[in-house]
Design an enzyme around this catalytic site. Structure first.
Site, PDB file in Angstrom:
ATOM      1  N   ASP A  10       1.308  -1.299  -0.393  1.00  0.00           N
ATOM      2  CA  ASP A  10      -0.052   0.252  -0.532  1.00  0.00           C
ATOM      3  C   ASP A  10       0.844   0.986   0.019  1.00  0.00           C
ATOM      4  O   ASP A  10       2.427   0.840   0.542  1.00  0.00           O
ATOM      5  CB  ASP A  10      -0.692  -0.142   1.456  1.00  0.00           C
ATOM      6  CG  ASP A  10      -1.798   1.112   1.461  1.00  0.00           C
ATOM      7  OD1 ASP A  10      -2.168   1.261   0.380  1.00  0.00           O
ATOM      8  OD2 ASP A  10      -1.976   2.107   2.596  1.00  0.00           O
ATOM      9  N   SER A  11       0.517   2.321  -0.319  1.00  0.00           N
ATOM     10  CA  SER A  11       0.943   3.888  -0.350  1.00  0.00           C
ATOM     11  C   SER A  11       2.128   3.705   1.530  1.00  0.00           C
ATOM     12  O   SER A  11       2.725   4.573   1.649  1.00  0.00           O
ATOM     13  CB  SER A  11      -0.097   4.241  -0.805  1.00  0.00           C
ATOM     14  OG  SER A  11      -0.898   4.838   0.196  1.00  0.00           O
ATOM     15  N   TYR A  42      -0.685   8.168  -2.407  1.00  0.00           N
ATOM     16  CA  TYR A  42      -1.628   8.087  -3.885  1.00  0.00           C
ATOM     17  C   TYR A  42      -2.407   8.319  -4.549  1.00  0.00           C
ATOM     18  O   TYR A  42      -2.465   9.091  -5.600  1.00  0.00           O
ATOM     19  CB  TYR A  42      -1.126   6.293  -3.918  1.00  0.00           C
ATOM     20  CG  TYR A  42      -0.948   5.400  -4.421  1.00  0.00           C
ATOM     21  CD1 TYR A  42       0.968   6.154  -3.562  1.00  0.00           C
ATOM     22  CD2 TYR A  42       0.197   4.303  -4.343  1.00  0.00           C
ATOM     23  CE1 TYR A  42       2.448   5.254  -3.696  1.00  0.00           C
ATOM     24  CE2 TYR A  42       1.521   3.568  -4.485  1.00  0.00           C
ATOM     25  CZ  TYR A  42       2.072   3.869  -3.661  1.00  0.00           C
ATOM     26  OH  TYR A  42       3.268   3.087  -3.480  1.00  0.00           O
ATOM     27  N   GLY A  43      -3.873   8.665  -3.864  1.00  0.00           N
ATOM     28  CA  GLY A  43      -5.125   9.294  -4.110  1.00  0.00           C
ATOM     29  C   GLY A  43      -4.724  10.235  -5.243  1.00  0.00           C
ATOM     30  O   GLY A  43      -6.007  10.411  -6.048  1.00  0.00           O
ATOM     31  N   CYS A  73      -4.652  -1.838  -1.765  1.00  0.00           N
ATOM     32  CA  CYS A  73      -4.553  -0.198  -1.752  1.00  0.00           C
ATOM     33  C   CYS A  73      -6.101   0.137  -3.106  1.00  0.00           C
ATOM     34  O   CYS A  73      -5.947  -0.631  -3.938  1.00  0.00           O
ATOM     35  CB  CYS A  73      -3.438   0.250  -2.291  1.00  0.00           C
ATOM     36  SG  CYS A  73      -3.634   2.125  -3.034  1.00  0.00           S
ATOM     37  N   THR A  75      -6.793   2.031  -3.847  1.00  0.00           N
ATOM     38  CA  THR A  75      -6.553   3.408  -5.697  1.00  0.00           C
ATOM     39  C   THR A  75      -5.725   2.282  -6.606  1.00  0.00           C
ATOM     40  O   THR A  75      -6.130   2.861  -7.670  1.00  0.00           O
ATOM     41  CB  THR A  75      -5.248   4.601  -4.933  1.00  0.00           C
ATOM     42  OG1 THR A  75      -6.102   5.034  -4.281  1.00  0.00           O
ATOM     43  CG2 THR A  75      -4.639   5.767  -5.615  1.00  0.00           C
ATOM     44  N   GLU A 155      -2.212   8.930   8.644  1.00  0.00           N
ATOM     45  CA  GLU A 155      -0.621   8.714   8.295  1.00  0.00           C
ATOM     46  C   GLU A 155      -0.586   9.794   9.536  1.00  0.00           C
ATOM     47  O   GLU A 155       0.430   9.516  10.290  1.00  0.00           O
ATOM     48  CB  GLU A 155      -0.276   9.306   6.950  1.00  0.00           C
ATOM     49  CG  GLU A 155      -1.091   8.095   6.059  1.00  0.00           C
ATOM     50  CD  GLU A 155       0.180   6.998   5.726  1.00  0.00           C
ATOM     51  OE1 GLU A 155       1.426   6.970   7.107  1.00  0.00           O
ATOM     52  OE2 GLU A 155      -0.474   5.613   5.316  1.00  0.00           O
ATOM     53  N   CYS A 189     -11.282   2.691   0.114  1.00  0.00           N
ATOM     54  CA  CYS A 189      -9.669   3.059   0.738  1.00  0.00           C
ATOM     55  C   CYS A 189      -9.218   1.931   2.281  1.00  0.00           C
ATOM     56  O   CYS A 189      -9.821   1.834   2.419  1.00  0.00           O
ATOM     57  CB  CYS A 189      -9.414   4.416   1.056  1.00  0.00           C
ATOM     58  SG  CYS A 189      -7.785   4.994   1.423  1.00  0.00           S
ATOM     59  N   THR A 190      -8.242   1.413   1.973  1.00  0.00           N
ATOM     60  CA  THR A 190      -7.737   0.609   3.277  1.00  0.00           C
ATOM     61  C   THR A 190      -7.362   1.160   4.519  1.00  0.00           C
ATOM     62  O   THR A 190      -7.232   0.780   5.642  1.00  0.00           O
ATOM     63  CB  THR A 190      -6.758  -0.273   2.754  1.00  0.00           C
ATOM     64  OG1 THR A 190      -5.517   0.062   2.332  1.00  0.00           O
ATOM     65  CG2 THR A 190      -7.550  -1.314   1.706  1.00  0.00           C
ATOM     66  N   HIS A 191      -6.828   2.884   4.290  1.00  0.00           N
ATOM     67  CA  HIS A 191      -6.723   3.680   5.201  1.00  0.00           C
ATOM     68  C   HIS A 191      -8.148   3.286   6.004  1.00  0.00           C
ATOM     69  O   HIS A 191      -8.167   3.591   7.228  1.00  0.00           O
ATOM     70  CB  HIS A 191      -6.800   4.921   4.897  1.00  0.00           C
ATOM     71  CG  HIS A 191      -4.602   5.443   4.289  1.00  0.00           C
ATOM     72  ND1 HIS A 191      -4.482   4.072   3.377  1.00  0.00           N
ATOM     73  CD2 HIS A 191      -3.861   5.318   5.469  1.00  0.00           C
ATOM     74  CE1 HIS A 191      -2.804   4.929   3.175  1.00  0.00           C
ATOM     75  NE2 HIS A 191      -2.947   5.222   4.277  1.00  0.00           N
TER      76      HIS A 191
HETATM   77  N1  DGL Z   1      -5.266   3.062   1.127  1.00  0.00           N
HETATM   78  C1  DGL Z   1      -5.156   3.335   0.292  1.00  0.00           C
HETATM   79  C2  DGL Z   1      -6.295   2.928  -0.908  1.00  0.00           C
HETATM   80  O1  DGL Z   1      -6.687   2.332  -0.402  1.00  0.00           O
HETATM   81  C3  DGL Z   1      -4.069   4.760  -0.243  1.00  0.00           C
HETATM   82  C4  DGL Z   1      -4.521   5.918  -0.557  1.00  0.00           C
HETATM   83  C5  DGL Z   1      -2.828   7.262  -0.845  1.00  0.00           C
HETATM   84  O2  DGL Z   1      -1.942   7.235  -0.331  1.00  0.00           O
HETATM   85  O3  DGL Z   1      -4.087   8.111  -0.772  1.00  0.00           O
HETATM   86  O4  DGL Z   1      -6.502   3.852  -2.129  1.00  0.00           O
END
Ligand code: DGL
Length: 286
Positions: A10-11, A42-43, A73, A75, A155, A189-191
């Site tokens: 993931d990012s 990354y988004g 992730c 994204t 984060e 998003c996994t966050h």
């Molecule tokens: N956790 C990621 C996702 O599921 C990345 C979010 C990011 O880096 O913007 O989209």
């Protein structure tokens, strides 16, 4: 082959929500996690940049004796989905994103056929979840909202330290969605599962939440079982974490979320090496 690792990337810390579910369902698997903390988020980036970063991340994991790679992730999974990348690039190992499994779950549990989707800008723009849901059931209505600041709050560990600020940002993004008639919400998003309780609370506990980590872990278990790839090791998960920057933040969040003391377990990898290794790597789609 059975004793090889599951590669997860993931990012940043978001993919830990997937690792948590993998640990629960597959207690004897060894996992290599890569969080690209130097380049998170990354988004907000373009498709071609996300693709480049993701392919570099995969290239790193490929060198770690893996039997399967999971893009933990939304994204990356969305950009791959949109460009139909999976079949094109990954012939020598099994690769999966998270979109299909989360979309399927949402379709299975919605009663009123109104599904909300929240994710990063790139995910929402790609319409990945939406497309998949509509293919499964064209009568379903979807309501999509990009919530770019959620990743930064997470984060920065603000969701633990400043719940007041986190709740304000949740209100900023989800106010309109709350007025809609959704009964199911995909955390695209996994966050976001890290703030799941706050989101659920914001919706007065009246909706069902789809956590992609839960779905991808179930999928991984059935894939490994069907292909006779379950690790028969009797030891508990051995997990190695790699990041491209800021080890401390990563350790703190991972420690509180996964309940693992990561001192000495997180290794820093050199971003330059990651980028250089990419020089003659996979052709880009035009
Ligand atoms: N956790 C990621 C996702 O599921 C990345 C979010 C990011 O880096 O913007 O989209």
């Amino acid at each position: 082959m059975k004793n090889k690792n599951i590669g997860v990337f993931d990012s940043g810390v978001g993919g830990l929500t997937v690792v948590k579910r993998l640990i629960e369902l597959l207690p004897n698997e060894n996992i290599i996690y890569f969080g690209d903390t130097a380049r998170v988020p990354y988004g907000p980036r373009s498709n071609s940049t996300i693709l480049r970063y993701a392919l570099q991340d995969i290239n790193f994991l490929k060198s770690q004796d893996i039997k399967i790679i999971i893009a933990a992730c939304g994204t990356v999974s969305s950009v791959f989905f949109k460009n139909n990348i999976n079949n094109f690039y990954f012939k020598d190992f099994f690769f999966t994103g998270i979109i299909e499994m989360a979309a399927k779950k949402a379709v299975a549990i919605t009663k009123n056929k109104n599904i909300g989707i929240i994710g990063t800008k790139a995910t929402i723009k790609s319409k990945s979840y939406e497309t998949y849901i509509k293919n499964l059931d064209s009568k379903i209505k979807t309501y999509s909202v990009a919530c770019p600041l959620f990743v930064s709050i997470i984060e920065e560990n603000l969701f633990n330290n400043r719940i007041d600020i986190t709740n304000k940002i949740i209100d900023l993004y989800l106010k309109d969605l709350k007025k809609s008639n959704i009964d199911t919400l995909i955390l695209g998003c996994t966050h976001y599962p890290l703030i799941k309780d706050l989101i659920l609370n914001y919706f007065d506990n009246k909706i069902k939440i789809v956590d992609p980590g839960v779905e991808i872990a179930k999928f991984t278990k059935s894939y490994l079982t069907q292909n006779n790839l379950i690790n028969n090791n009797i030891n508990k998960n051995n997990i190695k974490f790699f990041v491209s920057d800021s080890v401390d933040n990563f350790k703190n969040i991972a420690k509180s979320f996964l309940n693992i003391d990561l001192i000495n377990q997180v290794r820093l990898i050199n971003l330059e090496n990651l980028e250089n290794a990419d020089k003659n790597f996979y052709p880009r789609p035009s």
